[in-house]
Design a protein around this motif. Structure first.
Motif, PDB file in Angstrom:
ATOM      1  N   PHE A   1     -13.488 130.058 -25.137  1.00  0.00           N
ATOM      2  CA  PHE A   1     -13.082 130.461 -23.795  1.00  0.00           C
ATOM      3  C   PHE A   1     -14.119 131.417 -23.211  1.00  0.00           C
ATOM      4  O   PHE A   1     -14.844 132.094 -23.927  1.00  0.00           O
TER       5      PHE A   1
ATOM      6  N   THR B   1      -2.281 132.380 -20.912  1.00  0.00           N
ATOM      7  CA  THR B   1      -3.377 133.189 -21.420  1.00  0.00           C
ATOM      8  C   THR B   1      -3.584 132.989 -22.922  1.00  0.00           C
ATOM      9  O   THR B   1      -2.641 132.666 -23.657  1.00  0.00           O
ATOM     10  N   ARG B   2      -4.807 133.205 -23.355  1.00  0.00           N
ATOM     11  CA  ARG B   2      -5.117 133.142 -24.788  1.00  0.00           C
ATOM     12  C   ARG B   2      -5.172 134.542 -25.418  1.00  0.00           C
ATOM     13  O   ARG B   2      -5.719 134.712 -26.504  1.00  0.00           O
TER      14      ARG B   2
ATOM     15  N   PRO C   1      -7.249 131.287 -18.714  1.00  0.00           N
ATOM     16  CA  PRO C   1      -8.252 130.664 -19.575  1.00  0.00           C
ATOM     17  C   PRO C   1      -8.964 129.444 -19.014  1.00  0.00           C
ATOM     18  O   PRO C   1      -9.951 128.988 -19.593  1.00  0.00           O
TER      19      PRO C   1
END
Length: 338
Positions: free
Chosen positions: A239, A117-118, A162
């Motif tokens: 994203f 995940t970002r 993402p």
């Protein structure tokens, strides 16, 4: 960045053994995500197993008539492959919607599936994060959560997955081939990634020593009526706030089959097969799409800053399905929304 040892195996069995020799070892290919995580001290492997010499770099016809994509095929090669563009243009568009050309040149197919995940709190080691340190708490729930999930969340984590490529693969019913100490097995794309539940630190259902060796696309034709719509804060290199992969088979103005997956809204690419069934036999028009969008988002929940995502997702679903029905897919060169 912590110190680490390094190995460069030349076959899959050796690579699996190398990772099995150290619980903190990690496979590395393009390194477009792992190296960043190491720089931020989010990931601290004591051993890197470089798999770039493994024979996993080709795109071949699968036994069932589809395509078998080696785990080390670069994203750019996959997106521009003639077979992929002709038979699976939805996947090509999803890949081209992500990252930058430089990153797509380095990022591998297998690595893209394993992106983490970002979430900014995940990257910030000074803040609590259950995904990074189980049991520490989720800073995003009461924090700045504009980019976070609205579906499939838990009290432990509201992070989003993402990848754009994975959203396309989910809609196309892809399968993931993996190898481990017990041999090879196949995981349906729908089962590959996990929702956070009580174990948000686990992104996938891979075993600890398993290696992705290929992705298989089925022998199906969604090459005419499809669209990949990605909504984000800027037109490139961002994203998704919400993305939608939509693919239809239309016969006599009615929908014979539908496939759809959402990105930017959950801990994994979000696919609702019940919603797809709702479209079967319906006219390929907007009036058919709105109830489906409502159904997909029936349990959606915002956390304050990301409340807007619910309506954004609803409109994105209708827009993507409308583009697919008209045979006018969202262009990935001029990213203005049609």
């Amino acid at each position: 960045m912590n110190r680490f040892s390094y190995a460069r195996p030349t076959d899959v069995a050796e690579a699996v053994r190398e990772v099995g020799s150290d619980p903190s070892a990690r496979f590395i290919a393009g390194g477009t995500n792992l190296i960043d995580l190491m720089k931020y001290n989010v990931e601290r492997p004591t051993r890197l197993v470089d798999i770039t010499r493994l024979p996993l770099t080709t795109i071949d016809k699968a036994d069932g008539g589809g395509l078998r994509i080696g785990a080390l095929v670069p994203n750019s090669d996959l997106a521009y492959d003639d077979q992929v563009q002709a038979r699976y243009p939805l996947l090509s568009d999803a890949i081209l919607a992500g990252a930058s050309p430089q990153l797509r040149n380095m990022a591998s197919t297998g690595g893209n599936l394993l992106q983490r995940t970002r979430c900014l709190y995940f990257y910030d080691t000074a803040t609590p994060c259950n995904k990074r340190e189980p049991g520490s708490g989720c800073s995003a729930i009461e924090g700045v959560n504009r980019i976070h999930a609205i579906l499939g969340t838990s009290s432990k984590c509201i992070a989003t997955h993402p990848s754009d490529m994975c959203v396309g693969l989910a809609a196309l019913n892809a399968k993931v081939h993996v190898a481990g100490p017990s041999g090879e097995r196949v995981i349906a794309m729908a089962d590959f990634h996990r929702l956070p539940g009580d174990q948000p630190e686990r992104d996938t259902n891979l075993g600890p020593q398993e290696l992705i060796v290929a992705v298989e696309l089925p022998d199906e034709d969604f090459s005419k009526n499809y669209s990949y719509l990605k909504l984000r804060d800027r037109l490139s290199y961002a994203f998704a706030l919400v993305s939608v992969a939509a693919a239809l088979k239309i016969d006599g103005g009615k929908i014979a089959e539908a496939r759809m997956a959402l990105g930017g809204v959950a801990h994994k690419p979000w696919r609702d097969t019940t919603a797809e069934d709702m479209l079967r036999g319906k006219p390929a028009e907007e009036a058919s799409f709105k109830p489906v969008a409502d159904h997909i988002l029936r349990d959606a929940r915002g956390f304050g800053h990301n409340d807007f995502k619910i309506d954004l997702a609803r409109r994105a679903i209708v827009r993507a399905l409308s583009q697919a029905a008209a045979g006018t897919p969202q262009t990935q060169t001029d990213k203005r929304i049609k």
